[in-house]
Design an enzyme around this catalytic site. Sequence first.
Site, PDB file in Angstrom:
ATOM      1  N   ARG A  67      35.207  18.543   3.436  1.00  0.00           N
ATOM      2  CA  ARG A  67      35.027  17.775   2.207  1.00  0.00           C
ATOM      3  C   ARG A  67      35.024  16.264   2.521  1.00  0.00           C
ATOM      4  O   ARG A  67      34.733  15.857   3.624  1.00  0.00           O
ATOM      5  CB  ARG A  67      36.115  18.193   1.217  1.00  0.00           C
ATOM      6  CG  ARG A  67      36.031  19.704   0.913  1.00  0.00           C
ATOM      7  CD  ARG A  67      37.065  20.164  -0.082  1.00  0.00           C
ATOM      8  NE  ARG A  67      36.889  19.480  -1.366  1.00  0.00           N
ATOM      9  CZ  ARG A  67      37.845  19.429  -2.301  1.00  0.00           C
ATOM     10  NH1 ARG A  67      39.018  20.033  -2.095  1.00  0.00           N
ATOM     11  NH2 ARG A  67      37.620  18.795  -3.428  1.00  0.00           N
ATOM     12  N   TYR A 116      37.573  25.612  -6.198  1.00  0.00           N
ATOM     13  CA  TYR A 116      38.916  26.205  -6.137  1.00  0.00           C
ATOM     14  C   TYR A 116      38.972  27.642  -6.644  1.00  0.00           C
ATOM     15  O   TYR A 116      40.020  28.284  -6.555  1.00  0.00           O
ATOM     16  CB  TYR A 116      39.905  25.332  -6.925  1.00  0.00           C
ATOM     17  CG  TYR A 116      40.045  23.939  -6.338  1.00  0.00           C
ATOM     18  CD1 TYR A 116      40.522  23.759  -5.046  1.00  0.00           C
ATOM     19  CD2 TYR A 116      39.679  22.815  -7.069  1.00  0.00           C
ATOM     20  CE1 TYR A 116      40.644  22.489  -4.493  1.00  0.00           C
ATOM     21  CE2 TYR A 116      39.801  21.537  -6.523  1.00  0.00           C
ATOM     22  CZ  TYR A 116      40.277  21.390  -5.244  1.00  0.00           C
ATOM     23  OH  TYR A 116      40.397  20.136  -4.695  1.00  0.00           O
ATOM     24  N   HIS A 157      45.998  25.374   1.677  1.00  0.00           N
ATOM     25  CA  HIS A 157      44.958  24.828   0.793  1.00  0.00           C
ATOM     26  C   HIS A 157      43.972  25.923   0.423  1.00  0.00           C
ATOM     27  O   HIS A 157      43.617  26.764   1.264  1.00  0.00           O
ATOM     28  CB  HIS A 157      44.178  23.700   1.476  1.00  0.00           C
ATOM     29  CG  HIS A 157      45.041  22.538   1.832  1.00  0.00           C
ATOM     30  ND1 HIS A 157      45.564  21.685   0.885  1.00  0.00           N
ATOM     31  CD2 HIS A 157      45.511  22.116   3.021  1.00  0.00           C
ATOM     32  CE1 HIS A 157      46.311  20.781   1.488  1.00  0.00           C
ATOM     33  NE2 HIS A 157      46.297  21.023   2.784  1.00  0.00           N
ATOM     34  N   ARG A 169      39.772  23.997 -13.222  1.00  0.00           N
ATOM     35  CA  ARG A 169      39.464  22.799 -12.448  1.00  0.00           C
ATOM     36  C   ARG A 169      38.450  23.114 -11.338  1.00  0.00           C
ATOM     37  O   ARG A 169      38.740  23.925 -10.462  1.00  0.00           O
ATOM     38  CB  ARG A 169      40.787  22.351 -11.825  1.00  0.00           C
ATOM     39  CG  ARG A 169      40.694  21.281 -10.819  1.00  0.00           C
ATOM     40  CD  ARG A 169      42.004  21.154 -10.038  1.00  0.00           C
ATOM     41  NE  ARG A 169      41.901  20.037  -9.153  1.00  0.00           N
ATOM     42  CZ  ARG A 169      42.584  19.910  -8.029  1.00  0.00           C
ATOM     43  NH1 ARG A 169      43.453  20.834  -7.674  1.00  0.00           N
ATOM     44  NH2 ARG A 169      42.418  18.864  -7.280  1.00  0.00           N
ATOM     45  N   ARG A 173      39.962  13.329   2.691  1.00  0.00           N
ATOM     46  CA  ARG A 173      40.781  14.554   2.768  1.00  0.00           C
ATOM     47  C   ARG A 173      40.990  15.012   4.211  1.00  0.00           C
ATOM     48  O   ARG A 173      41.637  16.030   4.453  1.00  0.00           O
ATOM     49  CB  ARG A 173      40.120  15.690   1.988  1.00  0.00           C
ATOM     50  CG  ARG A 173      39.992  15.410   0.505  1.00  0.00           C
ATOM     51  CD  ARG A 173      39.436  16.622  -0.241  1.00  0.00           C
ATOM     52  NE  ARG A 173      38.810  16.205  -1.477  1.00  0.00           N
ATOM     53  CZ  ARG A 173      39.462  16.012  -2.636  1.00  0.00           C
ATOM     54  NH1 ARG A 173      40.749  16.241  -2.718  1.00  0.00           N
ATOM     55  NH2 ARG A 173      38.825  15.609  -3.711  1.00  0.00           N
ATOM     56  N   GLU A 217      51.584  24.637   5.537  1.00  0.00           N
ATOM     57  CA  GLU A 217      50.645  23.921   4.660  1.00  0.00           C
ATOM     58  C   GLU A 217      49.564  24.908   4.202  1.00  0.00           C
ATOM     59  O   GLU A 217      49.005  25.643   5.017  1.00  0.00           O
ATOM     60  CB  GLU A 217      50.017  22.772   5.459  1.00  0.00           C
ATOM     61  CG  GLU A 217      48.970  21.999   4.690  1.00  0.00           C
ATOM     62  CD  GLU A 217      48.262  20.954   5.559  1.00  0.00           C
ATOM     63  OE1 GLU A 217      48.172  21.124   6.790  1.00  0.00           O
ATOM     64  OE2 GLU A 217      47.773  19.969   4.977  1.00  0.00           O
ATOM     65  N   ASN A 262      51.335  23.757  -0.949  1.00  0.00           N
ATOM     66  CA  ASN A 262      50.040  23.160  -1.268  1.00  0.00           C
ATOM     67  C   ASN A 262      50.354  21.874  -2.033  1.00  0.00           C
ATOM     68  O   ASN A 262      50.604  21.907  -3.241  1.00  0.00           O
ATOM     69  CB  ASN A 262      49.167  24.095  -2.108  1.00  0.00           C
ATOM     70  CG  ASN A 262      47.783  23.506  -2.329  1.00  0.00           C
ATOM     71  OD1 ASN A 262      47.553  22.326  -2.030  1.00  0.00           O
ATOM     72  ND2 ASN A 262      46.870  24.300  -2.857  1.00  0.00           N
ATOM     73  N   ALA A 306      46.670  16.625  -3.719  1.00  0.00           N
ATOM     74  CA  ALA A 306      46.242  15.312  -3.207  1.00  0.00           C
ATOM     75  C   ALA A 306      47.353  14.582  -2.455  1.00  0.00           C
ATOM     76  O   ALA A 306      47.067  13.727  -1.607  1.00  0.00           O
ATOM     77  CB  ALA A 306      45.735  14.463  -4.361  1.00  0.00           C
ATOM     78  N   SER A 317      40.795  25.141  -0.597  1.00  0.00           N
ATOM     79  CA  SER A 317      39.561  24.671   0.034  1.00  0.00           C
ATOM     80  C   SER A 317      39.863  24.292   1.485  1.00  0.00           C
ATOM     81  O   SER A 317      41.029  24.246   1.894  1.00  0.00           O
ATOM     82  CB  SER A 317      39.021  23.450  -0.728  1.00  0.00           C
ATOM     83  OG  SER A 317      39.908  22.355  -0.598  1.00  0.00           O
ATOM     84  N   ASP A 365      57.985  12.965   5.380  1.00  0.00           N
ATOM     85  CA  ASP A 365      59.359  12.733   5.859  1.00  0.00           C
ATOM     86  C   ASP A 365      60.297  13.852   5.423  1.00  0.00           C
ATOM     87  O   ASP A 365      61.204  14.228   6.178  1.00  0.00           O
ATOM     88  CB  ASP A 365      59.887  11.393   5.317  1.00  0.00           C
ATOM     89  CG  ASP A 365      59.293  10.191   6.039  1.00  0.00           C
ATOM     90  OD1 ASP A 365      58.616  10.377   7.073  1.00  0.00           O
ATOM     91  OD2 ASP A 365      59.520   9.055   5.566  1.00  0.00           O
ATOM     92  N   PRO A 425      50.117  18.311  -7.439  1.00  0.00           N
ATOM     93  CA  PRO A 425      49.397  17.848  -8.617  1.00  0.00           C
ATOM     94  C   PRO A 425      48.065  18.554  -8.850  1.00  0.00           C
ATOM     95  O   PRO A 425      47.323  18.843  -7.910  1.00  0.00           O
ATOM     96  CB  PRO A 425      49.160  16.356  -8.325  1.00  0.00           C
ATOM     97  CG  PRO A 425      49.302  16.230  -6.852  1.00  0.00           C
ATOM     98  CD  PRO A 425      50.319  17.259  -6.447  1.00  0.00           C
ATOM     99  N   ASN A 426      47.832  18.786 -10.129  1.00  0.00           N
ATOM    100  CA  ASN A 426      46.579  19.376 -10.645  1.00  0.00           C
ATOM    101  C   ASN A 426      46.431  20.865 -10.370  1.00  0.00           C
ATOM    102  O   ASN A 426      45.478  21.481 -10.836  1.00  0.00           O
ATOM    103  CB  ASN A 426      45.345  18.608 -10.124  1.00  0.00           C
ATOM    104  CG  ASN A 426      45.357  17.163 -10.564  1.00  0.00           C
ATOM    105  OD1 ASN A 426      45.455  16.904 -11.765  1.00  0.00           O
ATOM    106  ND2 ASN A 426      45.314  16.234  -9.632  1.00  0.00           N
TER     107      ASN A 426
HETATM  108  C1  DQA Z   1      43.805  21.179  -2.198  1.00  0.00           C
HETATM  109  C2  DQA Z   1      42.935  20.202  -1.410  1.00  0.00           C
HETATM  110  C3  DQA Z   1      43.296  18.764  -1.747  1.00  0.00           C
HETATM  111  O1  DQA Z   1      42.457  17.874  -1.037  1.00  0.00           O
HETATM  112  C4  DQA Z   1      43.123  18.504  -3.224  1.00  0.00           C
HETATM  113  O2  DQA Z   1      43.534  17.201  -3.553  1.00  0.00           O
HETATM  114  C5  DQA Z   1      43.817  19.515  -4.071  1.00  0.00           C
HETATM  115  C6  DQA Z   1      43.718  20.914  -3.700  1.00  0.00           C
HETATM  116  C7  DQA Z   1      43.369  22.642  -1.975  1.00  0.00           C
HETATM  117  O3  DQA Z   1      44.185  23.533  -2.234  1.00  0.00           O
HETATM  118  O4  DQA Z   1      42.248  22.891  -1.546  1.00  0.00           O
HETATM  119  O5  DQA Z   1      44.386  19.186  -5.100  1.00  0.00           O
HETATM  120  O6  DQA Z   1      45.139  21.050  -1.774  1.00  0.00           O
END
Ligand code: DQA
Length: 146
Positions: free
Chosen positions: A111, A26, A104, A21, A115, A102, A78, A81, A106, A91, A13-14
């Site tokens: 943070r 980011y 990210h 954003r 998180r 995984e 990624n 949230a 950031s 799962d 998401p996002n």
């Molecule tokens: C994120 C870090 C997450 O905490 C955040 O909710 C994101 C972006 C990152 O790529 O740094 O949406 O996954």
Amino acid sequence: MADKPVVYVLNGPNLNMLGLREPEIYGSDTLDDIAGRLEDQARELGLEIDMRQSNHEGHLVDWIQEANARQAKAVLLNAGAYTHTSVAVHDAIKGVSVPVIEVHLSNPHRREAFRHISLVGQAAKGTIAGFGALSYTLALDAAAKL
Ligand code: DQA
């Protein structure tokens, strides 16, 4: 010629808002910018990438299962949230054999406290975080070497 190994690059998401954003956190690259660079990198590594984004938790679950069924080489995930909240994504990773890395932009550990827990990281093979868009490049290199 045989098909190239595929690496799924899944974004939660996002992340469709990248570039607009919170650029101070980011960066200014869009997800399309990142996709373009990963395509070039994948070509050099002899890989194919399948990059997707969704704001919906269940899509991430479906795509992790799909990557496994398709015998993908790896999944770069990624989960945005959902990283910090999704037992379903945790799962899904546990339930498949495809390695999940995984990713990210950031460094969540620098943070807010909410998180600092990663349900994705507790199931993933490894984590790359904190390098901005370069996190994806590093993760694809890692995937190529698995
Ligand atoms: C994120 C870090 C997450 O905490 C955040 O909710 C994101 C972006 C990152 O790529 O740094 O949406 O996954």
